[in-house]
Write a protein that holds these residues in place. Structure first.
Motif, mmCIF file in Angstrom:
data_model
loop_
_atom_site.group_PDB
_atom_site.id
_atom_site.type_symbol
_atom_site.label_atom_id
_atom_site.label_comp_id
_atom_site.label_asym_id
_atom_site.label_seq_id
_atom_site.Cartn_x
_atom_site.Cartn_y
_atom_site.Cartn_z
ATOM 1 N N GLY A 57 0.817 -1.202 0.000
ATOM 2 C CA GLY A 57 0.000 0.000 0.000
ATOM 3 C C GLY A 57 0.851 1.251 0.000
ATOM 4 O O GLY A 57 2.079 1.195 -0.077
ATOM 5 N N TYR B 100 -8.687 8.663 1.363
ATOM 6 C CA TYR B 100 -8.250 7.300 1.032
ATOM 7 C C TYR B 100 -8.650 6.329 2.138
ATOM 8 O O TYR B 100 -9.232 5.270 1.871
ATOM 9 C CB TYR B 100 -6.730 7.284 0.831
ATOM 10 C CG TYR B 100 -6.121 5.898 0.760
ATOM 11 C CD1 TYR B 100 -6.113 5.179 -0.433
ATOM 12 C CD2 TYR B 100 -5.563 5.305 1.898
ATOM 13 C CE1 TYR B 100 -5.561 3.899 -0.496
ATOM 14 C CE2 TYR B 100 -5.014 4.035 1.847
ATOM 15 C CZ TYR B 100 -5.017 3.333 0.642
ATOM 16 O OH TYR B 100 -4.477 2.067 0.594
ATOM 17 N N LYS C 104 -11.469 3.281 1.894
ATOM 18 C CA LYS C 104 -11.045 1.893 2.099
ATOM 19 C C LYS C 104 -11.804 1.222 3.253
ATOM 20 O O LYS C 104 -11.903 -0.006 3.306
ATOM 21 C CB LYS C 104 -9.540 1.837 2.371
ATOM 22 C CG LYS C 104 -8.664 2.120 1.167
ATOM 23 C CD LYS C 104 -8.744 0.971 0.169
ATOM 24 C CE LYS C 104 -7.752 1.137 -0.967
ATOM 25 N NZ LYS C 104 -7.817 0.014 -1.933
ATOM 26 N N SER C 105 -12.297 2.025 4.173
ATOM 27 C CA SER C 105 -12.945 1.467 5.361
ATOM 28 C C SER C 105 -14.401 1.081 5.141
ATOM 29 O O SER C 105 -14.982 0.374 5.968
ATOM 30 C CB SER C 105 -12.881 2.473 6.516
ATOM 31 O OG SER C 105 -13.738 3.586 6.277
ATOM 32 N N LYS D 162 -16.134 -2.437 5.850
ATOM 33 C CA LYS D 162 -15.134 -3.345 6.400
ATOM 34 C C LYS D 162 -15.566 -3.856 7.772
ATOM 35 O O LYS D 162 -15.871 -3.072 8.673
ATOM 36 C CB LYS D 162 -13.772 -2.626 6.527
ATOM 37 C CG LYS D 162 -13.028 -2.456 5.224
ATOM 38 C CD LYS D 162 -12.506 -3.792 4.717
ATOM 39 C CE LYS D 162 -11.695 -3.620 3.439
ATOM 40 N NZ LYS D 162 -11.230 -4.916 2.932
ATOM 41 N N LEU E 174 -3.062 -2.065 2.864
ATOM 42 C CA LEU E 174 -3.782 -0.818 3.115
ATOM 43 C C LEU E 174 -2.819 0.357 3.201
ATOM 44 O O LEU E 174 -2.968 1.367 2.507
ATOM 45 C CB LEU E 174 -4.584 -0.923 4.421
ATOM 46 C CG LEU E 174 -5.257 0.373 4.875
ATOM 47 C CD1 LEU E 174 -6.441 0.692 3.978
ATOM 48 C CD2 LEU E 174 -5.684 0.274 6.344
#
Length: 269
Positions: free
Chosen positions: A130, A142, A146-147, A150, A163
Motif C-alpha cells: 500500500g 483514502y 477503504k474502510s 469493512k 492498506l
C-alpha cells in the motif's frame, strides 16, 4: 520488531557512509536467514552505491548493477563500524566499504533477509504494498473510502501492508490512542472526520518517532549503536496496568490477530 520509524532511522544513519562509496566486498557468516542470502550479495565486489532508500520496512541499497533489499526481521539492526571491528555471535553479514567503514547486520533471531534484485519492479517482496503513511497518497479520503463496509477490527486493519505500509503494532496502538479511537471498533465504523484525524495522527506519531531515533524496546539500535528514544514517549504500548497519562484510568491490553493491543477505555471511544 523494527517498524517504519526504526527502518527510516537506520536508512538516515547509514546513507552518509554509503552513498558515493563502493561496497568492496561482503562477508556472509550466516547465509541461512529468513531466506538464503542472495548469491549476488555473497559474490558482490567493488559496487558503487548510488542511493539508500526505504520502502515500507525494507532498506533499498541502489548499486550500479542492481538493488540490495534488506529486511531487519524481528530483532535485527544495522550499524556503521570501523572496518576491523571484531564480529560477535549474531553478526551475520558485513558490507565492507571503500571509506574504511563496515555496514554490519546483526540479528539474534535470524528472521531478517538480504535479497538481490536487478529491477525493483520485479521484486516479489515489494509488490502489492500500500501507500507510504508519510506520503500524500495516504490521506483521510483514502482511509475513509477503504474502510467502507469493512468488518475487520480497526487495529489489525491498520497493520495490513496492503492498506498502508509500516504502521506496525507499536504505532497503531499509539496512533489510535492519540486519535481517541478504540482499537476494537470495526473499520467500517470510522466517520470521515475520524479518518481525517486518524491519518493526521499516524503521520504525526511516525514523524515524532523518527525524530527521536525510533523506539528501542529490546533489540533495536540506531546505526551509531545508540537506542531509539521514542520509548520514553509511549502513551499506551507496553503499559498495561499502569495509569493513563491523560486521565489516570488503568491501561488495558487484549489480543487482536495474535498481537497485543494496548488502550485506555476512558480516553478512546
Amino acid at each position: 520488531m523494527p517498524e517504519l520509524p526504526e527502518i527510516e532511522t537506520s536508512r538516515r544513519g547509514i546513507e552518509p557512509y554509503m552513498v558515493g562509496h563502493n561496497i568492496v566486498r561482503t562477508i556472509v557468516r550466516q547465509p541461512k536467514l529468513r531466506w538464503p542470502v542472495s548469491r549476488q550479495i555473497i559474490e558482490l565486489e567493488n559496487a558503487s552505491v548510488l542511493s539508500v532508500q526505504r520502502r515500507a520496512k525494507y532498506l533499498l541499497i541502489e548499486l550500479s548493477s542492481g538493488w540490495i533489499i534488506g529486511h531487519l526481521g524481528m530483532s535485527g539492526s544495522v550499524r556503521i563500524l570501523p572496518k576491523f571491528s571484531e564480529p560477535e555471535k549474531h553478526d551475520h553479514v558485513d558490507f565492507l566499504l571503500s571509506n574504511g567503514k563496515v555496514l554490519r547486520y546483526t540479528d539474534p533471531r535470524r528472521f531478517g533477509s538480504w535479497l538481490w534484485e536487478y529491477d525493483l519492479s520485479l521484486s516479489s517482496v515489494l509488490k502489492n504494498l500500500g501507500p507510504e503513511p508519510l506520503g500524500d497518497d495516504f490521506d483521510g479520503a483514502y482511509l475513509f473510502n477503504k474502510s467502507r463496509n469493512k468488518k475487520t477490527l480497526i487495529k489489525p486493519w491498520l497493520m495490513d501492508n496492503k492498506l498502508v505500509v509500516g504502521v506496525g503494532n507499536i504505532y497503531a496502538s499509539e496512533s489510535l490512542f492519540e486519535a481517541r479511537i478504540l482499537p476494537h471498533r470495526l473499520a467500517g465504523s470510522l466517520t470521515e472526520s475520524e479518518a481525517e484525524l486518524l491519518v493526521a495522527t499516524i503521520k504525526r506519531v511516525l514523524q515524532r518517532s523518527i525524530e527521536q531515533g525510533g523506539t528501542t524496546l529490546k533489540d533495536f539500535l540506531q546505526a551509531d549503536g545508540k537506542p531509539g528514544y521514542f520509548a520514553q514517549e509511549l502513551q499506551v504500548y507496553g503499559r498495561s496496568g499502569e495509569p493513563c497519562r491523560v486521565c489516570g484510568t488503568l491501561i488495558e491490553s487484549t489480543k487482536h490477530a495474535q498481537r497485543t493491543t494496548f488502550f485506555c477505555r476512558y480516553c478512546q471511544h
